[in-house]
Design a protein around this motif. Structure first.
Motif, PDB file in Angstrom:
ATOM      1  N   LEU A 151       0.831  -1.204   0.000  1.00  0.00           N
ATOM      2  CA  LEU A 151       0.000   0.000   0.000  1.00  0.00           C
ATOM      3  C   LEU A 151       0.869   1.259   0.000  1.00  0.00           C
ATOM      4  O   LEU A 151       0.576   2.219  -0.714  1.00  0.00           O
ATOM      5  CB  LEU A 151      -0.948   0.001   1.198  1.00  0.00           C
ATOM      6  CG  LEU A 151      -2.093  -1.014   1.169  1.00  0.00           C
ATOM      7  CD1 LEU A 151      -2.883  -0.964   2.476  1.00  0.00           C
ATOM      8  CD2 LEU A 151      -3.000  -0.764  -0.009  1.00  0.00           C
ATOM      9  N   LYS A 152       1.927   1.271   0.779  1.00  0.00           N
ATOM     10  CA  LYS A 152       2.816   2.430   0.825  1.00  0.00           C
ATOM     11  C   LYS A 152       3.513   2.635  -0.510  1.00  0.00           C
ATOM     12  O   LYS A 152       3.652   3.760  -0.986  1.00  0.00           O
ATOM     13  CB  LYS A 152       3.845   2.270   1.940  1.00  0.00           C
ATOM     14  CG  LYS A 152       3.301   2.556   3.304  1.00  0.00           C
ATOM     15  CD  LYS A 152       4.396   2.511   4.342  1.00  0.00           C
ATOM     16  CE  LYS A 152       3.808   2.794   5.716  1.00  0.00           C
ATOM     17  NZ  LYS A 152       4.836   2.803   6.752  1.00  0.00           N
ATOM     18  N   GLU A 200       2.379   1.665  -3.421  1.00  0.00           N
ATOM     19  CA  GLU A 200       1.372   2.112  -4.384  1.00  0.00           C
ATOM     20  C   GLU A 200       1.049   3.590  -4.173  1.00  0.00           C
ATOM     21  O   GLU A 200       0.860   4.333  -5.141  1.00  0.00           O
ATOM     22  CB  GLU A 200       0.095   1.266  -4.249  1.00  0.00           C
ATOM     23  CG  GLU A 200       0.232  -0.146  -4.769  1.00  0.00           C
ATOM     24  CD  GLU A 200      -1.001  -0.995  -4.512  1.00  0.00           C
ATOM     25  OE1 GLU A 200      -2.007  -0.484  -3.953  1.00  0.00           O
ATOM     26  OE2 GLU A 200      -0.969  -2.188  -4.865  1.00  0.00           O
ATOM     27  N   ASP A 201       1.021   4.042  -2.900  1.00  0.00           N
ATOM     28  CA  ASP A 201       0.779   5.453  -2.617  1.00  0.00           C
ATOM     29  C   ASP A 201       1.920   6.305  -3.163  1.00  0.00           C
ATOM     30  O   ASP A 201       1.691   7.387  -3.715  1.00  0.00           O
ATOM     31  CB  ASP A 201       0.649   5.686  -1.101  1.00  0.00           C
ATOM     32  CG  ASP A 201      -0.709   5.250  -0.554  1.00  0.00           C
ATOM     33  OD1 ASP A 201      -1.627   5.052  -1.360  1.00  0.00           O
ATOM     34  OD2 ASP A 201      -0.837   5.115   0.677  1.00  0.00           O
ATOM     35  N   ARG A 202       3.133   5.831  -3.048  1.00  0.00           N
ATOM     36  CA  ARG A 202       4.260   6.576  -3.596  1.00  0.00           C
ATOM     37  C   ARG A 202       4.200   6.662  -5.105  1.00  0.00           C
ATOM     38  O   ARG A 202       4.517   7.675  -5.704  1.00  0.00           O
ATOM     39  CB  ARG A 202       5.568   5.901  -3.175  1.00  0.00           C
ATOM     40  CG  ARG A 202       5.930   6.117  -1.734  1.00  0.00           C
ATOM     41  CD  ARG A 202       7.271   5.518  -1.418  1.00  0.00           C
ATOM     42  NE  ARG A 202       7.437   5.495   0.035  1.00  0.00           N
ATOM     43  CZ  ARG A 202       8.183   4.640   0.678  1.00  0.00           C
ATOM     44  NH1 ARG A 202       8.852   3.739   0.003  1.00  0.00           N
ATOM     45  NH2 ARG A 202       8.287   4.704   1.957  1.00  0.00           N
ATOM     46  N   VAL A 260       1.487   6.513  -6.924  1.00  0.00           N
ATOM     47  CA  VAL A 260       0.366   7.383  -7.290  1.00  0.00           C
ATOM     48  C   VAL A 260       0.774   8.855  -7.127  1.00  0.00           C
ATOM     49  O   VAL A 260       0.443   9.705  -7.949  1.00  0.00           O
ATOM     50  CB  VAL A 260      -0.879   7.051  -6.438  1.00  0.00           C
ATOM     51  CG1 VAL A 260      -1.968   8.080  -6.628  1.00  0.00           C
ATOM     52  CG2 VAL A 260      -1.383   5.658  -6.768  1.00  0.00           C
ATOM     53  N   LYS A 261       1.522   9.209  -6.103  1.00  0.00           N
ATOM     54  CA  LYS A 261       1.948  10.573  -5.833  1.00  0.00           C
ATOM     55  C   LYS A 261       2.948  11.054  -6.880  1.00  0.00           C
ATOM     56  O   LYS A 261       3.026  12.232  -7.162  1.00  0.00           O
ATOM     57  CB  LYS A 261       2.554  10.687  -4.437  1.00  0.00           C
ATOM     58  CG  LYS A 261       1.505  10.598  -3.343  1.00  0.00           C
ATOM     59  CD  LYS A 261       2.127  10.778  -1.994  1.00  0.00           C
ATOM     60  CE  LYS A 261       1.078  10.656  -0.908  1.00  0.00           C
ATOM     61  NZ  LYS A 261       1.649  10.777   0.432  1.00  0.00           N
TER      62      LYS A 261
END
Length: 129
Positions: free
Chosen positions: A120-121, A123-125, A127-128
């Motif tokens: 999840l982390k 994927e968040d990176r 996406v950002k």
């Protein structure tokens, strides 16, 4: 009174058991804590076979007609003690296995949760960016 032939057989078998126990201990195929009861039984058998009058004494004390029956009684009692000791060790081992299995399950769950959090982390990176 125990016959001389039986006395010789008892002495020979107890000596053979001592040699076997020492050999198993020396090769690390048997742990000392498990062999102590066996050694006690063999030593007792050896002492009783050297002094067969002890069987007469115990036969009279217990009201047993033949000393050979006293030998069988002592043998059965010794085997029951060894069986009980083995049962206790098996129960301890089963409890340890259960506890370790539960710990492994908890650790696997924690590893899976951490891997999901890392995904999840990451994927968040992504996406950002």
């Amino acid at each position: 009174m125990i016959s001389f032939k039986l006395q010789v057989i008892l002495i020979a078998s107890s000596l053979l058991c001592v040699v076997l126990l020492i050999n198993l201990l020396r090769r690390y195929r048997l742990e000392l804590k498990y062999s102590i009861l066996w050694i006690a039984v063999v030593v007792l058998l050896f002492i009783l076979s050297i002094f067969p009058k002890v069987f007469d004494f115990f036969s009279e004390l217990l009201g047993i007609e033949l000393p050979v029956n006293t030998l069988f009684l002592f043998s059965i009692f010794g085997l029951i003690c060894i069986s009980f000791s083995a049962t206790l060790e098996i129960s301890k081992a089963n409890n340890k296995i259960k506890d370790l299995t539960q710990e492994i399950g908890i650790m696997k769950r924690n590893v899976e949760m951490l891997s999901v959090q890392l995904k999840l982390k990451s994927e968040d990176r992504d996406v950002k960016k």
